[in-house]
Design a protein around this motif. Structure first.
Motif, PDB file in Angstrom:
ATOM      1  N   VAL A  36       0.833  -1.207   0.000  1.00 35.03           N
ATOM      2  CA  VAL A  36       0.000   0.000   0.000  1.00 35.03           C
ATOM      3  C   VAL A  36       0.863   1.251   0.000  1.00 35.03           C
ATOM      4  O   VAL A  36       0.624   2.193  -0.768  1.00 35.03           O
ATOM      5  N   ARG A  37       1.871   1.295   0.872  1.00 36.35           N
ATOM      6  CA  ARG A  37       2.732   2.482   0.932  1.00 36.35           C
ATOM      7  C   ARG A  37       3.397   2.751  -0.414  1.00 36.35           C
ATOM      8  O   ARG A  37       3.508   3.896  -0.853  1.00 36.35           O
ATOM      9  N   GLY A  38       3.850   1.694  -1.075  1.00 31.47           N
ATOM     10  CA  GLY A  38       4.522   1.872  -2.363  1.00 31.47           C
ATOM     11  C   GLY A  38       3.589   2.269  -3.487  1.00 31.47           C
ATOM     12  O   GLY A  38       4.022   2.879  -4.465  1.00 31.47           O
ATOM     13  N   CYS A  39       2.298   1.931  -3.338  1.00 32.17           N
ATOM     14  CA  CYS A  39       1.355   2.168  -4.435  1.00 32.17           C
ATOM     15  C   CYS A  39       0.625   3.504  -4.342  1.00 32.17           C
ATOM     16  O   CYS A  39      -0.009   3.917  -5.315  1.00 32.17           O
ATOM     17  N   LEU A  40       0.674   4.154  -3.203  1.00 32.03           N
ATOM     18  CA  LEU A  40      -0.112   5.385  -3.038  1.00 32.03           C
ATOM     19  C   LEU A  40       0.179   6.434  -4.112  1.00 32.03           C
ATOM     20  O   LEU A  40      -0.765   7.020  -4.678  1.00 32.03           O
ATOM     21  N   PRO A  41       1.462   6.743  -4.423  1.00 31.66           N
ATOM     22  CA  PRO A  41       1.700   7.732  -5.490  1.00 31.66           C
ATOM     23  C   PRO A  41       1.106   7.307  -6.834  1.00 31.66           C
ATOM     24  O   PRO A  41       0.559   8.140  -7.569  1.00 31.66           O
TER      25      PRO A  41
END
Length: 668
Positions: A323-328
């Motif tokens: 999730v953290r990596g996909c937010l942008p």
């Protein structure tokens, strides 16, 4: 709470630790749900809440891919048992495919039992509250029957189940039907293809985490779920394998999960399935602890690879990292979708709220219609409709007029047909005594010309019919494009267009009939090609006779004819005079056809251009409406356009809110 939740996950883990200490064995790594909740609740729960809001708002319909744990496995691989153990609930079971629609299982931890809740949504059912965990299985079965029917069919319409309870892992997972190759009674013959396509739909996005459930009894490389996941995740970088039913096939399991013959990048977690002998999920977990601590074939497996608590931690960690990596990327996808929807909205007519606005829109649409018709009909400019060949007006008319000229040429006398020469000779014999013997009778010439006109009359009238029909289609098509949002105004313009085109068609037919009447009545030409054509034919025949040629070819009009001289060109007598008359008729018919092939299309184009570009515009301005009230009726928008505008605005509002949510989460 239900009987199944009498022991919470916290209680079950405490029981595991008690059993392990009594048994004096190396326990499975200690699981502290309180520490897990504290460490993730402040960081991950807000992100997961945002993603859950995006899902419920239907953001995935905008081609925005949200990180999701997708549970896949062959039929009877133990998927339901794994999910039950993670969620602490009972899911549907049965022979064949128990899961027949995607089940989005959203697990959320809370501080107390008072904050617990169970909600279900599917299709048009929103936030249906389920009172007890004992009712979940029945509720899912009922919703599945509503979506996919009560037989064995499947359907790619999800059920969303939100479970909030103490000590639940913060996870959102999608459970899919088990893969089967052989349809059972009541299932469609292509059940495998349907399940495969559904699975591929969910696991193909790079944001998906694939939870591949593998039974311990089988060779992992033979599992269809492995083959499907490898088609989208060849290196296994987003695939985690859960090995079930370890108590049924413990031998050799250590080697299978450590050799990794099928490239599982996120590793393996081995679990024991709950059995009918297990009174509760907590009891099942205690027996799982005993199994991995006591069994000689299983105790050597690394403690980080066994047990439901380990699986819960691994999934929460993997999901949070993804999730953290996909937010942008999610933010960029939402922004792109928002721009697209705004562009669509800019192409949808705005609502009309006053008479002044109605007049302004009416005049603008009138000008748009005039400009488009002028471009298409007068200028032959197709830049507004480059791909719609039906609106390439001048090109289609040119095709019609070219064919018309060819048809006229084909209808003339044939110099190569002796029967026509015999017919002329017979007419000569019937007109004896009208003129001196060495003169060709003018009455025969006149009669032959009339016969030529009669043979082309239908061709000329049919041309008018075809061209006017096509012109009407073009005008109505353009009006439909311009007035798409205003059906009453479109219908009024259609009616006026058909009326004025029919009037113009009537006058055009009269013009054609008058032209044909002139040709039938008066034989006249000053065109030098008449005598040139006669001289050319006679010269060719004479030259062929001198050189003793039996066959020659002549060009008269658009057709090249071959003549056998002895049959087609008599040397003397009445047959010779008939041949000479035939040559004159052929030469004159050529001029007459060329005259008609120019004049009739010219008149048609002029009449249509004047009608469509000028007269139609004048009539629509004069007769379009007689009062503001009538204009208001004409400018009422199509209900589909209104609905489309409302739906687009809703999507824009949703995307704007979603963009703010994700952007705020990134900035936090």
């Amino acid at each position: 709470m239900s009987k199944q939740s009498e022991l919470t996950m916290n209680d079950s883990i405490n029981n595991m630790l008690v059993v392990s200490s009594v048994s004096n064995v190396n326990p499975i790594e200690s699981y502290d749900p309180e520490a897990l909740r504290n460490s993730f609740h402040s960081e991950i729960r807000p992100i997961l809440d945002v993603l859950d809001k995006l899902r419920t708002q239907g953001i995935t319909e905008e081609n925005v891919n949200i990180p999701t744990i997708v549970v896949v496995g062959d039929q009877s691989s133990g998927k339901s048992s794994v999910l039950e153990s993670l969620a602490g609930i009972t899911l549907p079971r049965g022979q064949g495919i128990a899961t027949r629609v995607p089940l989005i299982l959203r697990l959320q931890s809370c501080l107390s039992e008072q904050d617990s809740k169970i909600l279900m949504e599917y299709e048009n059912v929103k936030e249906m509250r389920i009172n007890s965990e004992d009712d979940i299985e029945a509720a899912i079965n009922a919703a599945t029957d509503d979506l996919a029917g009560s037989n064995k069919n499947i359907r790619n319409t999800p059920i969303s189940l939100h479970i909030r309870k103490p000590d639940a892992p913060d996870l959102t997972m999608v459970d899919l039907p088990g893969i089967t190759r052989v349809p059972v009674h009541g299932q469609p013959e292509n059940i495998y293809e349907q399940v495969r396509d559904m699975i591929m739909h969910y696991i193909k996005p790079e944001e998906s985490i694939i939870l591949n459930v593998l039974p311990a009894e089988v060779d992992f490389s033979t599992c269809e779920s492995i083959r499907l996941s490898q088609t989208v995740d060849k290196k296994g970088v987003r695939t985690l394998a859960v090995v079930t039913k370890v108590d049924k096939a413990p031998e050799g399991l250590f080697e299978k999960v450590t050799s990794d013959a099928v490239s599982i990048g996120l590793g393996y977690v081995c679990v024991r399935n709950r059995t009918p002998a297990d009174d509760s999920i907590a009891v099942a977990r205690c027996r799982e602890l005993e199994l991995f601590n006591d069994h000689p074939d299983l105790r050597n497996i690394d403690r980080s690879m066994v047990g439901i608590p380990t699986l819960a931690r691994r999934l929460v960690k993997i999901q949070s990292d993804m999730v953290r990596g996909c937010l942008p990327r999610i933010r960029d996808q939402i922004h792109e979708a928002l721009q697209k929807r705004r562009q669509e909205m800019s192409n949808v007519p705005r609502s009309i709220d006053s008479v002044n606005e109605a007049v302004a829109v009416f005049l603008r649409l009138q000008n748009e219609m005039l400009n488009m018709l002028t471009q298409v009909v007068r200028d032959g400019d197709f830049s507004l409709v480059p791909d719609d060949c039906t609106l390439h007006y001048t090109a289609r008319l040119h095709e019609e007029f070219t064919k018309f000229a060819e048809d006229l040429g084909k209808s003339g006398l044939r110099l190569s047909q002796p029967s026509q020469t015999d017919e002329i000779r017979q007419m000569f014999s019937e007109h004896q005594g009208v003129a001196l013997p060495d003169f060709l009778p003018h009455t025969v010439l006149h009669q032959l010309v009339k016969k030529q006109i009669d043979s082309i009359t239908q061709t000329c009238i049919f041309l008018v019919d075809r061209v006017f029909k096509y012109a009407a289609e073009v005008v109505l098509h353009v009006q439909s494009l311009i007035f798409e949002a205003y059906p009453h105004l479109r219908d009024r313009h259609h009616k006026l267009a058909i009326q004025v085109l029919n009037e113009t068609k009537t006058t055009t037919v009269e013009f054609v009939e008058r032209m044909l009447a002139k040709e039938r009545t008066v034989i006249f030409t000053t065109n030098a090609s008449y005598l040139d054509t006669i001289a050319k034919i006679n010269s060719a025949v004479e030259k062929a006779r001198r050189s003793n040629q039996a066959y020659i070819e002549l060009d008269v009009g658009p057709i090249r004819e071959g003549l056998i001289l002895n049959e087609a060109v008599p040397a003397t007598g009445w047959h010779r005079e008939a041949w000479e008359m035939k040559v004159r008729i052929a030469a004159y018919s050529k001029i007459m056809h060329e005259r008609l092939a120019d004049e009739i299309p010219l008149e048609i184009r002029y009449a249509l251009q004047r009608t469509i570009v000028n007269r139609l515009q004048e009539l629509t301005m004069m007769q379009a409406f007689s009062s503001p009230e009538e204009l208001g009726t004409l400018m009422q928008q199509d209900s589909k356009i209104i609905g489309r505008r409302v739906r687009l605005q809703q999507r824009i509002d949703t995307l704007e809110k979603s963009l703010m949510l994700v952007s705020g989460m990134i900035a936090a």
